[in-house]
Design an enzyme around this catalytic site. Structure first.
Site, short mmCIF file in Angstrom:
data_model
loop_
_atom_site.label_atom_id
_atom_site.label_comp_id
_atom_site.label_asym_id
_atom_site.label_seq_id
_atom_site.Cartn_x
_atom_site.Cartn_y
_atom_site.Cartn_z
N ILE A 256 0.84 -1.20 0.00
CA ILE A 256 0.00 0.00 0.00
C ILE A 256 0.87 1.25 0.00
O ILE A 256 0.55 2.25 -0.63
CB ILE A 256 -0.88 0.07 1.27
CG1 ILE A 256 -1.64 -1.22 1.52
CG2 ILE A 256 -1.83 1.25 1.20
CD1 ILE A 256 -2.30 -1.25 2.89
N SER A 257 1.95 1.18 0.75
CA SER A 257 2.75 2.39 0.90
C SER A 257 4.19 2.04 1.21
O SER A 257 4.47 1.11 1.97
CB SER A 257 2.13 3.23 2.03
OG SER A 257 3.12 3.84 2.81
N GLY A 259 7.17 4.08 2.71
CA GLY A 259 7.62 5.35 3.28
C GLY A 259 9.10 5.27 3.60
O GLY A 259 9.76 4.29 3.29
N GLU A 261 10.32 5.19 6.61
CA GLU A 261 10.59 4.34 7.77
C GLU A 261 9.84 3.01 7.77
O GLU A 261 10.14 2.13 8.56
CB GLU A 261 10.25 5.11 9.05
CG GLU A 261 11.25 6.20 9.32
CD GLU A 261 10.57 7.52 9.66
OE1 GLU A 261 11.29 8.45 9.99
OE2 GLU A 261 9.34 7.61 9.59
N SER A 262 8.85 2.92 6.89
CA SER A 262 8.08 1.68 6.91
C SER A 262 7.51 1.35 5.54
O SER A 262 7.41 2.21 4.67
CB SER A 262 6.93 1.80 7.91
OG SER A 262 5.96 2.69 7.40
N VAL A 263 7.17 0.07 5.39
CA VAL A 263 6.47 -0.39 4.19
C VAL A 263 5.18 -1.02 4.69
O VAL A 263 5.21 -1.79 5.65
CB VAL A 263 7.30 -1.45 3.44
CG1 VAL A 263 6.63 -1.80 2.12
CG2 VAL A 263 8.71 -0.96 3.19
N VAL A 264 4.07 -0.65 4.08
CA VAL A 264 2.78 -1.18 4.55
C VAL A 264 2.16 -2.04 3.45
O VAL A 264 2.12 -1.65 2.29
CB VAL A 264 1.82 -0.03 4.95
CG1 VAL A 264 0.50 -0.59 5.47
CG2 VAL A 264 2.47 0.85 6.01
N LYS A 286 2.44 -3.53 8.78
CA LYS A 286 3.42 -2.45 8.75
C LYS A 286 4.79 -3.02 9.08
O LYS A 286 5.01 -3.55 10.17
CB LYS A 286 3.02 -1.35 9.75
CG LYS A 286 3.90 -0.12 9.68
CD LYS A 286 3.29 1.05 10.42
CE LYS A 286 4.19 2.27 10.39
NZ LYS A 286 3.59 3.44 11.05
N ASP A 402 3.05 13.28 15.37
CA ASP A 402 3.19 13.40 13.91
C ASP A 402 1.80 13.57 13.31
O ASP A 402 1.47 12.99 12.28
CB ASP A 402 3.89 12.16 13.34
CG ASP A 402 4.37 12.38 11.91
OD1 ASP A 402 4.39 13.55 11.46
OD2 ASP A 402 4.71 11.38 11.25
P1 ADP Z 1 4.73 5.86 7.76
O1 ADP Z 1 5.51 5.97 9.02
O2 ADP Z 1 5.47 5.25 6.64
O3 ADP Z 1 4.06 7.19 7.40
P2 ADP Z 1 2.01 4.95 8.22
O4 ADP Z 1 1.58 4.21 9.42
O5 ADP Z 1 1.58 6.38 8.11
O6 ADP Z 1 3.58 4.80 8.08
O7 ADP Z 1 1.50 4.16 6.96
C1 ADP Z 1 1.76 4.61 5.65
C2 ADP Z 1 0.50 4.56 4.82
O8 ADP Z 1 0.00 3.24 4.81
C3 ADP Z 1 -0.61 5.39 5.36
O9 ADP Z 1 -0.56 6.70 4.88
C4 ADP Z 1 -1.84 4.69 4.89
O10 ADP Z 1 -2.16 5.08 3.58
C5 ADP Z 1 -1.39 3.24 4.87
N1 ADP Z 1 -1.82 2.54 6.09
C6 ADP Z 1 -1.11 2.38 7.22
N2 ADP Z 1 -1.80 1.68 8.12
C7 ADP Z 1 -2.97 1.40 7.56
C8 ADP Z 1 -4.14 0.69 7.98
N3 ADP Z 1 -4.21 0.13 9.18
N4 ADP Z 1 -5.17 0.60 7.12
C9 ADP Z 1 -5.10 1.15 5.91
N5 ADP Z 1 -4.05 1.82 5.45
C10 ADP Z 1 -2.98 1.93 6.25
#
Ligand code: ADP
Ligand code: MG
Length: 513
Positions: A256-257, A259, A261-264, A286, A402
């Protein structure tokens, strides 16, 4: 093509030479008499001479086992014909063997193409009719071939008769058949011993080998269809596969993402429940990045967080990254308990956090920054966030740290808070500064969004924290915040323990313990 004597067709004279299918070699003509030219003997000699010059390598090959010593008496065309025939037969036999193997597979009842084989003198003694047996001659770890039962089903005479149902013969055959299991199936070095596997044991093993093969194919397919493994290291991949393997997750669909610091990832929940928890139908995984570049920017959050303080100094960077995941888990749980809309924690494994997915059918809920809300919804969202920030501070004893339109999702007509790994308690040495920054982000976003009643960042800060900082400009306000933090730190220094929270009443602010 049969073993035909080509030489018999080889007529004498220049006419034949010009039509020769092997090509007309350039030879210097030898002057001789008419009688000599008419001589058949001479014609033959000349022909041999020419052919020897044209096919020297063929002659070398002819020193093989099937024409020994006789090639001086054999015309070279015959020899060529034999070689071709032999090559053809060898190919034909190999094809037969392949077909046999394909048709028989592992079936107990097998058919044989033995009768259709072309048998050659040099391989007629090979007993390759037992397709289960490979060539073991050069492998020191393999036992010699067992005696095979001929097609009539028995060997020996009278009471020394051994049938193909003989226990020892069967056992050996079973052991040999283990070689047909998938290559990754570990059969140990049983094949190298004179091991006799009973039919019962062999069948059980075979069954197991097949189910292992199916399972690994299933995993492989999942892996193929997922973009997941491209974004994470092998150890993380293994952790994720284990989650599928344990039945906790059904499948990981994709990323999904990514970033800093993380990959989701998105995943469909499996059927198995862990520790009385029901796995949500859709999950977000995450994965905290284990590369250390980014974590440096963040260590001030965790280094000064009293909850992790004792552990920070002793930990290696990899473990500190795990603490990010752990922190997010604890913070989400606190929020969940306070009834704040946020992902529900499913499982934490090292630096991988599984939580409920906010969104539907693999589509994550949009971030507040990406969604266009009606003015009504915008107002609703603002009031909800104000409320959530207060709950977070008072009930969860947390500051998001944040908070912005990037970490708020719009789903089911309300705002959901995510990304709380960096969240800290208000008594964190920089906790109030973080809160002020959050307030500024929120105020600015809703001001731009046209919400009339939006509080400015200082008003919002006081409304959330319950503190009553009176400075009417940002610089003074921040100075007061820092002064409060300093008092807090001094208290820790003097009393050796942290304060539970800043007092919500009184001016100037006091602390209660
Ligand atoms: P980062 O530290 O990389 O910003 P986030 O927790 O914000 O990590 O997650 C990055 C992106 O992943 C979020 O902007 C969101 O779009 C998606 N995401 C994270 N957790 C969830 C979740 N529980 N359900 C749906 N989307 C999620
Ligand atoms: Mg984020």
């Amino acid at each position: 093509m049969d073993s035909v004597g080509v030489a018999a067709d080889a007529g004498p004279g220049p006419a034949w030479r010009s039509k020769c299918p092997w090509g007309a070699p350039n030879t210097t003509s030898i002057s001789c008499s008419l009688a000599d030219v008419m001589s058949e003997q001479l014609a033959k000699e000349l022909q041999l001479e020419e052919e020897n010059a044209a096919f020297p390598e063929v002659v070398a090959v002819a020193e093989g086992p099937f024409i020994t010593g006789e090639n001086t008496d054999t015309s070279s065309d015959l020899m060529l014909a034999q070689m071709l025939q032999m090559e053809f037969d060898r190919e034909y036999d190999a094809q037969l063997r392949r077909e046999e193997k394909k048709i028989n597979g592992d079936s107990k009842v097998s058919i044989s193409f033995e009768n259709y084989r072309k048998v050659h003198p040099y391989d007629s003694d090979s007993s390759e009719d037992e397709v289960d047996w490979q060539d073991t001659r050069h492998d020191p770890y393999r036992a010699d071939k067992p005696t095979t039962t001929p097609r009539r089903g028995f060997i020996g005479k009278g009471k020394d008769i051994t049938t193909k149902h003989d226990e020892v013969v069967c056992g050996r055959k079973n052991t040999a058949r283990m070689e047909n299991f998938a290559p990754e199936f570990q059969v140990g070095d049983g094949i190298g011993m004179d091991l006799k596997l009973s039919n019962q044991v062999f069948n059980a093993l075979k069954q197991h080998a097949y189910s292992e093969e199916r399972r690994s194919a299933r995993l492989h397919e999942k892996k193929e269809h997922s973009t997941a493994e491209k974004a994470v290291d092998p150890k993380t991949r293994l952790l994720m596969y284990k989650m599928i393997n344990s039945g906790m997750l059904e499948t990981i669909t994709g990323c999904i993402s990514t970033g800093k610091e993380s990959v989701v990832f998105h995943a469909y929940g499996g059927e198995s429940a862990t520790e009385d928890k029901v796995i949500p139908p859709e999950c977000a995984i995450k994965v905290f990045k284990t590369t250390l570049n980014e974590f440096k920017n963040r260590d001030k959050y965790i280094k000064d967080d009293y909850r992790f303080k004792d552990r920070f100094g002793r930990l290696n960077p990899r473990k500190i990254i795990r603490m990010w995941a752990e922190k997010e888990m604890h913070n989400l749980t606190r929020m969940q308990n306070a009834g704040i809309p946020c992902p529900k924690v499913v499982l934490l494994k090292k630096h991988v956090l599984v939580m409920s997915f906010i969104g539907q059918d693999q589509v994550p809920a949009p971030k507040l920054k990406d969604v266009t809300l009606s003015s009504e919804d915008m107002k609703k969202a603002y009031h909800q966030i104000l409320n959530m920030m207060q709950q977070l501070y008072k009930e969860c004893n947390l500051v998001h740290a944040d908070l912005s339109e990037y970490n708020m999702l719009w789903h089911d007509g309300k705002v959901w808070l995510i990304d709380v790994s960096q969240s800290v308690e208000p008594t964190h040495p920089h906790g109030l500064e973080f809160l002020f920054r959050d307030c500024r982000n929120v105020s600015q976003f809703f001001q731009k969004g046209g919400v009339a009643e939006v509080l400015n960042e200082r008003e919002l800060f006081n409304a959330v924290s319950g503190l009553n900082i009176t400075a009417d400009n940002e610089v003074d306000f921040q100075e007061e915040i820092e002064a409060l933090e300093k008092m807090n730190e001094d208290h820790v220094q003097n009393h050796g323990k942290k304060l539970s929270r800043f007092s919500s009443s009184g001016d100037p602010p006091i602390y209660d313990e």
